[in-house]
Design a protein around this motif. Sequence first.
Motif, mmCIF file in Angstrom:
data_model
loop_
_atom_site.group_PDB
_atom_site.id
_atom_site.type_symbol
_atom_site.label_atom_id
_atom_site.label_comp_id
_atom_site.label_asym_id
_atom_site.label_seq_id
_atom_site.Cartn_x
_atom_site.Cartn_y
_atom_site.Cartn_z
ATOM 1 N N VAL A 140 -18.911 44.964 -75.432
ATOM 2 C CA VAL A 140 -17.911 46.021 -75.611
ATOM 3 C C VAL A 140 -16.688 45.458 -76.327
ATOM 4 C CG1 VAL A 140 -18.648 47.417 -73.647
ATOM 5 C CG2 VAL A 140 -16.992 45.569 -73.288
ATOM 6 N N ALA A 141 -15.839 46.362 -76.795
ATOM 7 C CA ALA A 141 -14.618 45.967 -77.499
ATOM 8 C C ALA A 141 -13.637 45.295 -76.549
ATOM 9 C CB ALA A 141 -13.980 47.197 -78.136
ATOM 10 N N ASP A 142 -12.722 44.520 -77.130
ATOM 11 C CA ASP A 142 -11.750 43.795 -76.310
ATOM 12 C C ASP A 142 -10.853 44.715 -75.492
ATOM 13 O OD1 ASP A 142 -12.760 41.490 -77.376
ATOM 14 O OD2 ASP A 142 -11.112 41.162 -78.796
ATOM 15 N N ASP A 143 -10.683 45.958 -75.944
ATOM 16 C CA ASP A 143 -9.799 46.873 -75.214
ATOM 17 C C ASP A 143 -10.539 47.734 -74.202
ATOM 18 O OD1 ASP A 143 -11.147 48.482 -76.987
ATOM 19 O OD2 ASP A 143 -9.367 49.480 -77.801
ATOM 20 N N PHE A 144 -11.842 47.514 -74.050
ATOM 21 C CA PHE A 144 -12.573 48.237 -73.010
ATOM 22 C C PHE A 144 -12.156 47.715 -71.649
ATOM 23 C CE2 PHE A 144 -16.016 48.442 -69.919
ATOM 24 C CZ PHE A 144 -16.401 49.773 -69.978
ATOM 25 N N HIS A 145 -11.882 48.626 -70.728
ATOM 26 C CA HIS A 145 -11.537 48.251 -69.362
ATOM 27 C C HIS A 145 -12.343 49.123 -68.415
ATOM 28 C CE1 HIS A 145 -9.244 47.465 -65.696
ATOM 29 N NE2 HIS A 145 -8.624 46.477 -66.330
ATOM 30 N N ALA A 146 -13.096 48.497 -67.521
ATOM 31 C CA ALA A 146 -13.995 49.243 -66.644
ATOM 32 C C ALA A 146 -13.265 50.303 -65.836
ATOM 33 C CB ALA A 146 -14.725 48.277 -65.712
ATOM 34 N N ARG A 147 -12.051 50.019 -65.422
ATOM 35 C CA ARG A 147 -11.296 50.987 -64.626
ATOM 36 C C ARG A 147 -10.487 51.947 -65.488
ATOM 37 N NH1 ARG A 147 -6.236 49.644 -60.497
ATOM 38 N NH2 ARG A 147 -5.754 51.815 -59.973
ATOM 39 N N PHE A 148 -9.651 51.397 -66.367
ATOM 40 C CA PHE A 148 -8.685 52.231 -67.070
ATOM 41 C C PHE A 148 -9.294 53.020 -68.226
ATOM 42 C CE2 PHE A 148 -5.935 48.752 -65.307
ATOM 43 C CZ PHE A 148 -5.355 49.540 -64.321
ATOM 44 N N SER A 149 -10.434 52.599 -68.736
ATOM 45 C CA SER A 149 -11.095 53.352 -69.809
ATOM 46 C C SER A 149 -11.957 54.489 -69.264
ATOM 47 C CB SER A 149 -11.969 52.419 -70.661
ATOM 48 O OG SER A 149 -11.202 51.407 -71.281
ATOM 49 N N ALA A 150 -12.214 54.494 -67.970
ATOM 50 C CA ALA A 150 -13.103 55.509 -67.379
ATOM 51 C C ALA A 150 -12.446 56.886 -67.417
ATOM 52 C CB ALA A 150 -13.449 55.134 -65.939
ATOM 53 N N ARG A 151 -13.263 57.896 -67.727
ATOM 54 C CA ARG A 151 -12.782 59.274 -67.786
ATOM 55 C C ARG A 151 -13.317 60.131 -66.639
ATOM 56 N NH1 ARG A 151 -9.721 57.034 -70.072
ATOM 57 N NH2 ARG A 151 -8.994 57.179 -72.224
ATOM 58 N N GLU A 152 -14.347 59.660 -65.962
ATOM 59 C CA GLU A 152 -14.941 60.455 -64.893
ATOM 60 C C GLU A 152 -15.765 59.556 -63.993
ATOM 61 O OE1 GLU A 152 -16.876 64.561 -65.522
ATOM 62 O OE2 GLU A 152 -18.570 63.161 -65.461
ATOM 63 N N ARG A 153 -15.746 59.871 -62.704
ATOM 64 C CA ARG A 153 -16.585 59.170 -61.732
ATOM 65 C C ARG A 153 -17.391 60.198 -60.952
ATOM 66 N NH1 ARG A 153 -11.896 56.774 -62.804
ATOM 67 N NH2 ARG A 153 -11.797 54.500 -62.915
ATOM 68 N N ARG A 154 -18.642 59.858 -60.707
ATOM 69 C CA ARG A 154 -19.514 60.766 -59.965
ATOM 70 C C ARG A 154 -20.055 60.050 -58.731
ATOM 71 N NH1 ARG A 154 -23.154 63.275 -64.958
ATOM 72 N NH2 ARG A 154 -21.365 63.859 -66.267
ATOM 73 N N TYR A 155 -19.989 60.748 -57.623
ATOM 74 C CA TYR A 155 -20.538 60.229 -56.377
ATOM 75 C C TYR A 155 -21.662 61.138 -55.890
ATOM 76 C CZ TYR A 155 -16.776 56.832 -55.681
ATOM 77 O OH TYR A 155 -15.921 55.772 -55.813
ATOM 78 N N LEU A 156 -22.612 60.526 -55.222
ATOM 79 C CA LEU A 156 -23.688 61.238 -54.537
ATOM 80 C C LEU A 156 -23.601 60.894 -53.061
ATOM 81 C CD1 LEU A 156 -26.476 62.739 -54.348
ATOM 82 C CD2 LEU A 156 -27.533 60.496 -54.776
ATOM 83 N N PHE A 157 -23.698 61.928 -52.218
ATOM 84 C CA PHE A 157 -23.789 61.682 -50.782
ATOM 85 C C PHE A 157 -25.096 62.278 -50.288
ATOM 86 C CE2 PHE A 157 -23.272 61.715 -46.314
ATOM 87 C CZ PHE A 157 -22.343 60.728 -46.010
#
Length: 256
Positions: free
Chosen positions: A96-113
């Motif tokens: 990935v690019a140097d400015d990719f950040h796993a937390r701050f680049s994320a736009r959506e999170r999905r959970y399953l219960f």
Amino acid sequence: MPRYALKIEYNGAPFSGWQRQKGLPTVQLAVEEALRKLQPDFDGIQAAGRTDTGVHATGQVAHCDMTREWETFRLMEALNYHLKPDPVAIVDVAAVADDFHARFSARERRYLFRLISRRAPLVHDRGLVWQVRHPLDLAAMQRGANYLLGQHDFTTFRSAGCQAQSPVKTLDELRIERVDYPHGSEVRFHVRARSFLHNQVRSFVGTLERVGAGAWEPEDVREVLEARDRTACGPVSPPQGLYLAHVHYPERPFGA
């Protein structure tokens, strides 16, 4: 330094959550120790989100910086070799690019219960779901869940120790479905938002289970939401049914 995104699956049962904690086994520590087998001076990884003790993941994302270029398949294979026997797997790696950040680049999170309704004890899914022994009214649960959609002050559904600056979040999806399960039924909660408060999903599920069991009316969910009072919340569901299922980025690092 080349940067790589890691897609990670894990069974959270033997871990004290994702985040590194002194003297405790965590998923972050397991992955970092595997990385240090490849790069002894490795500093640390950043993840899309923290998961609590006992919570699982099928789509956690983290990024790491390495001192040399790796072919992504070989990096995945090497990490999985060093992660054994922990119940953690790197299922994909992407440069990935140097400015990719796993937390701050994320736009959506999905959970399953996953919640199982059946009388007989569980065997194969023990530790991977929440089991109740009474039937559940899915239509009533979905009516209650619909009150939670959109932007709200979710103070009622955040833990007392939540460190988020604001309780206001936007919930994009809370969809409940029934799936066939041997001698019972499985109820799946699909929950989607840009970000979540601590214990928010488990608080939703615990409250909605009371609606499904007939102890609460669907309209009670609206009332406790509007109360903005943690003590008004239903019981918090146990962690073993919860999975971090997917993290979405503007440019998909893994192509799917």
